[in-house]
Design a protein around this motif. Structure first.
Motif, PDB file in Angstrom:
ATOM      1  N   ALA A  90       0.825  -1.212   0.000  1.00 57.68           N
ATOM      2  CA  ALA A  90       0.000   0.000   0.000  1.00 57.68           C
ATOM      3  C   ALA A  90       0.856   1.259   0.000  1.00 57.68           C
ATOM      4  O   ALA A  90       0.515   2.266   0.593  1.00 57.68           O
ATOM      5  CB  ALA A  90      -0.964  -0.019   1.183  1.00 57.68           C
ATOM      6  N   GLN A  95      -1.461   2.687  -3.566  1.00 59.13           N
ATOM      7  CA  GLN A  95      -2.499   3.686  -3.291  1.00 59.13           C
ATOM      8  C   GLN A  95      -2.990   4.327  -4.591  1.00 59.13           C
ATOM      9  O   GLN A  95      -4.171   4.634  -4.734  1.00 59.13           O
ATOM     10  CB  GLN A  95      -1.970   4.752  -2.328  1.00 59.13           C
ATOM     11  CG  GLN A  95      -1.665   4.187  -0.939  1.00 59.13           C
ATOM     12  CD  GLN A  95      -1.480   5.280   0.119  1.00 59.13           C
ATOM     13  OE1 GLN A  95      -1.943   6.399  -0.030  1.00 59.13           O
ATOM     14  NE2 GLN A  95      -0.793   4.926   1.204  1.00 59.13           N
ATOM     15  N   LEU A 113      -6.630  -3.804   0.561  1.00 64.37           N
ATOM     16  CA  LEU A 113      -5.270  -3.260   0.456  1.00 64.37           C
ATOM     17  C   LEU A 113      -4.462  -3.786   1.627  1.00 64.37           C
ATOM     18  O   LEU A 113      -4.900  -3.685   2.776  1.00 64.37           O
ATOM     19  CB  LEU A 113      -5.340  -1.742   0.602  1.00 64.37           C
ATOM     20  CG  LEU A 113      -5.386  -0.862  -0.627  1.00 64.37           C
ATOM     21  CD1 LEU A 113      -5.849   0.526  -0.208  1.00 64.37           C
ATOM     22  CD2 LEU A 113      -4.009  -0.764  -1.258  1.00 64.37           C
ATOM     23  N   ILE A 130      -6.554  -0.180   4.979  1.00 63.90           N
ATOM     24  CA  ILE A 130      -5.315  -0.936   4.787  1.00 63.90           C
ATOM     25  C   ILE A 130      -5.166  -1.939   5.931  1.00 63.90           C
ATOM     26  O   ILE A 130      -5.229  -1.573   7.103  1.00 63.90           O
ATOM     27  CB  ILE A 130      -4.092  -0.002   4.730  1.00 63.90           C
ATOM     28  CG1 ILE A 130      -4.227   0.974   3.557  1.00 63.90           C
ATOM     29  CG2 ILE A 130      -2.786  -0.810   4.604  1.00 63.90           C
ATOM     30  CD1 ILE A 130      -3.143   2.034   3.460  1.00 63.90           C
TER      31      ILE A 130
END
Lengths: 214, 214
Positions: A90, A95, A113, A130
């Motif tokens: 990530a 991203q 993620l 995340i």
């Protein structure tokens, strides 16, 4: 039927899809292979050949039905169903992928993620929290995951890729700068090697400079 | 000499360069084409053919000198000089490129980042201050710029690309999801179309599912 089609042909199909999508947006209903040829800057015979791999679609003297051809190519490319993607890594690139909305319009939806950096844990990118990589197995067991994008350093890419295949993920979109060692595994891999692409560009820069000098 | 070499061969060269770099890191001084072949999973005859395009490099029964071959391929790919890159579009992808340190090791150095969003103005990515696009001309006049990476929406990509060529930038690394209209211009373009790559992956997913069913 389409088992024998070369990857070179397949590589050209997204471009047809893109052009047909633009024609559709412009309200064009029919197009001859000659017109399509001049727009796309490929020969009409190349277009006919490429599309004949999938059984044609054109009618002699009548051209292609834009909407029909667009939808058929979409089906050939598997765009008639949603593909769920998880992104491993990530960092900036991960991203960026998670933020890129255009993928969703094509049916590619990022659903998770993952990273190893605790500093990123809990941060959200477009609604995706995340998670730490140690939760990968649990996630894959409880969610439908079609594709894993590897945007992590190359050092761990092999291990993670093999883990993913064991977990039942059969497609990898690999950005790690390494050829994954997945021999004999039932998995399809598509590589995006940005450094290779830059090198190819710099090769062509050298060539065009030489030409300019000549 | 290398004018006639096909882009397919050129596309394979970065991979040779990568493998040779790894061998070099491992302290390997010489390698036979058979050994290189089994590592890279291409035939030895393919390797010999590819390298013969540039005049060979191997000695019969003696193999390749790893360091020499690595450096020669580097020169062929133009990696013996620094390439300065500006990035147009400082969104996620542009910032990801600017943060990616591996490009620098290959001699690709990001020297400027541009955007149209005033909110980004003045923000710095790895020492590069994000500038507004209206300062592009001034920047290109006062800095050496070899490559422009377009990580901006496709709508303005043609206009910016043509402006860049007029300013003397002869190489474009295009991430915008469009074929740039730069006909007859003295410019080399390398496209990275991420959506196309995803579509190719999903095509192969469909095929491999069919195979699994069969």
């Amino acid at each position: 039927m389409s088992k024998e089609i070369s990857q070179a042909v397949i590589r050209r199909m997204p471009r047809y899809y893109r052009y047909l999508g633009e024609l559709l947006d412009d309200g064009v209903e029919r197009i001859s292979s000659n017109e399509l040829s001049s727009r796309m800057k490929v020969t009409a015979s190349q277009i006919r050949q490429d599309l004949n791999n999938f059984g044609g679609f054109g009618q002699q003297g009548y051209g292609y039905n834009v909407k029909y051809l667009y939808e058929e190519i979409g089906k050939i490319m598997g765009l008639n169903e949603q593909h769920n993607i998880i992104v491993i890594g990530a960092g900036n690139l991960g991203q960026a992928l998670a933020n890129y909305m255009k993928f969703e319009k094509l049916g590619f939806v990022i659903v998770g993620l993952f990273d190893v950096d605790p500093a990123l844990c809990g941060k959200s990118i477009r609604g995706n929290r995340i998670e730490m990589v140690d939760r990968l197995a649990e996630f894959v067991h409880t969610h439908k995951v079609d594709i894993a994008a590897l945007t992590m350093p190359k050092e761990n890419a092999d291990a993670v890729a093999n883990q993913l295949v064991e977990l039942g993920v059969h497609a990898i979109w690999n950005f790690a700068h390494v050829d994954l060692d997945l021999l004999d595994r039932d998995v399809v891999v598509e590589n995006v090697h940005l450094s290779d692409s830059l090198m190819q560009l710099s090769y062509n820069i050298v060539q065009s400079k030489d030409k300019r000098k000549a």
